[in-house]
Design a protein around this motif. Structure first.
Motif, PDB file in Angstrom:
ATOM      1  N   SER A  34      13.871 -25.429  -2.056  1.00  0.00           N
ATOM      2  CA  SER A  34      13.301 -26.729  -2.413  1.00  0.00           C
ATOM      3  C   SER A  34      13.205 -26.885  -3.925  1.00  0.00           C
ATOM      4  O   SER A  34      13.527 -27.957  -4.457  1.00  0.00           O
ATOM      5  N   GLU A  59       9.887 -19.095 -11.809  1.00  0.00           N
ATOM      6  CA  GLU A  59       9.952 -18.293 -10.592  1.00  0.00           C
ATOM      7  C   GLU A  59       9.284 -16.936 -10.846  1.00  0.00           C
ATOM      8  O   GLU A  59       9.580 -16.271 -11.837  1.00  0.00           O
ATOM      9  N   ARG A  65      21.838 -19.221   8.313  1.00  0.00           N
ATOM     10  CA  ARG A  65      22.793 -20.313   8.538  1.00  0.00           C
ATOM     11  C   ARG A  65      22.107 -21.657   8.376  1.00  0.00           C
ATOM     12  O   ARG A  65      20.907 -21.775   8.535  1.00  0.00           O
ATOM     13  N   THR A  78       4.877 -16.859 -14.021  1.00  0.00           N
ATOM     14  CA  THR A  78       4.281 -17.990 -13.296  1.00  0.00           C
ATOM     15  C   THR A  78       3.282 -18.689 -14.208  1.00  0.00           C
ATOM     16  O   THR A  78       3.047 -18.245 -15.336  1.00  0.00           O
ATOM     17  N   ASN A  94       9.342 -24.423   8.272  1.00  0.00           N
ATOM     18  CA  ASN A  94      10.560 -25.240   8.292  1.00  0.00           C
ATOM     19  C   ASN A  94      11.818 -24.395   8.147  1.00  0.00           C
ATOM     20  O   ASN A  94      11.767 -23.171   8.066  1.00  0.00           O
ATOM     21  N   SER A 149      15.627 -24.151   5.822  1.00  0.00           N
ATOM     22  CA  SER A 149      15.988 -24.468   4.436  1.00  0.00           C
ATOM     23  C   SER A 149      16.597 -25.868   4.324  1.00  0.00           C
ATOM     24  O   SER A 149      16.453 -26.525   3.300  1.00  0.00           O
TER      25      SER A 149
END
Ligand SMILES: Cc1cc2nc3c(=O)[nH]c(=O)nc-3n(C[C@H](O)[C@H](O)[C@H](O)COP(=O)(O)OP(=O)(O)OC[C@H]3O[C@@H](n4cnc5c(N)ncnc54)[C@H](O)[C@@H]3O)c2cc1C
Length: 476
Positions: free
Chosen positions: A16, A35, A60, A236, A427, A429
Motif C-alpha cells: 500500500s 520503512e 499470488r 521510523t 486483506n 495485497s
C-alpha cells in the motif's frame, strides 16, 4: 525544494505504501517513504538464497478488479504469468483436496461424516452476529466447527475462538479456504460440491522473475525515477507535531522532516504512541516463516499443493507453502522448497523470542505428517520472523480500532490510515493496492468520496458494536 520538506510522508513501504507513493509521484507530488526494515515490500518481500527464491506472505495476485489488473500490467509490463490453483488441508491425519472432493468422503472417519450429515438437518440460528463460533456453526455445523475450524483458528490466532469475531470468518476463511466460484459457502454447498464435484479453474497471477516480491521491487524502481521521491530505510517516525498546515516529524535517527499529509500504513499502536496521550491497543499476530531448501526426492509428491493448511490444534505448523507450485523458477534444479508458517501471539510470545529453537520441531512435524520422507533431505533452513502479519479480529476489535483511529484523528485530520496494518484490514495485497490508488485519488482531489474499503471486500459492514472502522479511519 529542500529534501527534508515534502507534500506527503508515507510510513511503511509495503504494497500500500509503495502504490500510494507511485500514484502521488506520477501526479507531480513529492513523497518521503519511511520503512522500519532494511528493504521495501512489507509482507510481500521475497528472499533469494543463491537462486532459491522464497516469498514471505503473498504468493499470488487473485483479483478481477480492472483497476488493479491495469496497475499490475503497468508495473510489470507484461512480465506476469497466469497460474492455476491447488490447496489441501491436513485434517484428521489425512490430506484432503480443498474444496473437498467426493473421494475424500472415504478418507474421513465414518462417525465424522455421519455427524456432518446430521448437522445438515439441524437448525443453527445466529443469536450473536459477532460470534465466530455461531457464524461457522450456522454455515458448516458444529462437527466441522469442532474438528476443523476451532482447532485451526485457535492455534493460528493464539486467541480463544469464543472471543473471535465473525468478521474473521467472513473476511478470512471465505477468502483463503473457499473458492468463491464454487460457492462452498455452507455445509449444504460443501455436500453438493462433495457429491457433484465441479472442476474449478481459478487463475492467479505470478511475476515471471524475482518471486512475488519482484513486483514491489519493480514498483520501487519506478518510484525512484521521480526526483521528488526519497526513501528512508531502517528508520521510523518517533515524534510528530502539527501546526494545522504542516507536520514536523523527527525520525529515530534524528532527522527532521516536514510534510503536509501523513499516510500511515504501519503498526497502528506505534502511531498512537506518538500522537495520542491515551490510546487503545489493537492486536496483531506475528509469524515465523521457516524457509526450507529441500531436495525434490525427499518430498512426498502426493501430499504437495500450493498451500496446505494444517488443522491440528497441537501442531506448530499452521500452513505449508510449496514454492514450486507457484513458479518452478523459484526452486533450483533438483530442489523442492517449502515454507512452514508458525504464528505467535504478540502479547504473550512463545516462539518469537527464539525462533531457531523450533526448527527441530518443525522438521519432526513434517516427517510425522508424511510430507518429508526424512529430515536429511532438508539442505538448509532460513528463519524469517515477521511482525504484524495479521490483525486479530477479536470480539471487541471494531471498538478498539475505532477508538485508536479516533485518537489519531483528534491529533490531526491530515493523517490517513491505509493498508493492512494502518486500516486494520485483514486483506490481500491487491486490496491494499486498490485502497492506495483510491486514497491517492482522494488526496489529489480527483474524487470526493471516501473509499469504502470494508464494503470492497469482506467484513460485516457497518461494524457491529462500534464505530465503522472505515469511517473512523478516515475521520468521518
Ligand atoms: C502468510 C501470508 C500470506 C499471504 N498471502 C497472500 C497472497 O497470496 N496474495 C495476496 O495478495 N496477499 C496475501 N497476503 C496479504 C498481503 O501480504 C497483504 O495484503 C499486503 O502485504 C498488505 O500490504 P500493506 O502495505 O498494506 O501492509 P504490509 O505488507 O504489512 O506493509 C506494511 C509496512 O509497514 C512497515 N511498518 C510497520 N510499522 C512501521 C513503523 N512504525 N514505521 C515504519 N514502517 C513500519 C512494515 O515493516 C511493512 O514494510 C498474505 C499475507 C500473509 C501474512
Amino acid at each position: 525544494m529542500p529534501d527534508s520538506s515534502f507534500d506527503f510522508c508515507i510510513v511503511g513501504a509495503g504494497p500500500s505504501g509503495l502504490t500510494a507513493a507511485y500514484q502521488l509521484l506520477k501526479s507531480g507530488c513529492s513523497v518521503v517513504l519511511i520503512e522500519r526494515q532494511g528493504r521495501v515490500g512489507g509482507l510481500a518481500k521475497s528472499y533469494d538464497y543463491g537462486g532459491q527464491i522464497f516469498d514471505t506472505g503473498p504468493k499470488r495476485f487473485h483479483t478481477d478488479d480492472p483497476i488493479v489488473l491495469d496497475f499490475i500490467q503497468e508495473i510489470t509490463k507484461g512480465h506476469i504469468t497466469k497460474i492455476g490453483r491447488s490447496t489441501k488441508v491436513y485434517f484428521l491425519g489425512n490430506y484432503f483436496e480443498w474444496p473437498l472432493q467426493s473421494k475424500d468422503l472415504l478418507k474421513m472417519p465414518l462417525g465424522v461424516s455421519l455427524k456432518c450429515a446430521l448437522d445438515l438437518l439441524k437448525e443453527r440460528p445466529i443469536t450473536d452476529k459477532s460470534s465466530f463460533h455461531q457464524y461457522i456453526n450456522s454455515k458448516y455445523g458444529e462437527t466441522l466447527y469442532s474438528v476443523f475450524f476451532k482447532p485451526y483458528t485457535q492455534k493460528f490466532l493464539r486467541w480463544d475462538t469464543e472471543d473471535i469475531h465473525s468478521d474473521w470468518a467472513s473476511t478470512g476463511i471465505n477468502r483463503t479456504v473457499i473458492d468463491k466460484r464454487i460457492k462452498a459457502n455452507s455445509l449444504f454447498d460443501l455436500f453438493k460440491a462433495l457429491l457433484l464435484p465441479a472442476k474449478v479453474e481459478t487463475e492467479f497471477l505470478y511475476p515471471t522473475e524475482g518471486g512475488f516480491g519482484g513486483f514491489y521491487e519493480q514498483l520501487l524502481g519506478l518510484c525512484r525515477d521521480y526526483p521528488g521521491f526519497r526513501l528512508i530505510l531502517s528508520d521510523t517516525i518517533v515524534r510528530l507535531s502539527d501546526d494545522g498546515k504542516q507536520f514536523e516529524a523527527q525520525t529515530g535517527a534524528g532527522e527532521r522532516l516536514t510534510f503536509t499529509d501523513l499516510i500511515w500504513t504501519g503498526n497502528l499502536n506505534a502511531l498512537s504512541g506518538i500522537v495520542a496521550t491515551q490510546h487503545t491497543h489493537v492486536h496483531y499476530l506475528n509469524t515465523i516463516f521457516y524457509n526450507l531448501i529441500c531436495r525434490q526426492q525427499g518430498v512426498a509428491s502426493r501430499q504437495t499443493a500450493q498451500w496446505i493448511y494444517v488443522s491440528r490444534g497441537d501442531s506448530l505448523i499452521s500452513r505449508l507453502t510449496c514454492m514450486k507450485e507457484f513458479a518452478p523458477y523459484t526452486c533450483g534444479e533438483g530442489h523442492y522448497n517449502i515454507i512452514a508458517e508458525l504464528t505467535d501471539s504478540q502479547a504473550n510470545p512463545v516462539y518469537f523470542r527464539d525462533p531457531d529453537r523450533h526448527i527441530d520441531g518443525i522438521l519432526n512435524e513434517l516427517v510425522k505428517m508424511r510430507f518429508l520422507k526424512h529430515r536429511k533431505h532438508v539442505e538448509s533452513v532460513h528463519v524469517v520472523p515477521v511482525e504484524d502479519t495479521y490483525p486479530i479480529y477479536h470480539r471487541g476489535y471494531n471498538k478498539d480500532f475505532g477508538s485508536a483511529a479516533a485518537g489519531i484523528k483528534k491529533f490531526s485530520k491530515r493523517i490517513h490510515l491505509l493498508g493492512r496494518c494502518g486500516a486494520f484490514w485483514y486483506n490481500n495485497s491487491d486490496h491494499s493496492i486498490r485502497f492506495a490508488i483510491e486514497m491517492a485519488g482522494q488526496l489529489l482531489g480527483r474524487q470526493r468520496r471516501e473509499f469504502d474499503y470494508r464494503a470492497y471486500f469482506g467484513g460485516s459492514y457497518p461494524a457491529v458494536g462500534g464505530p465503522s472502522p472505515g469511517n473512523a479511519g478516515q475521520g468521518a
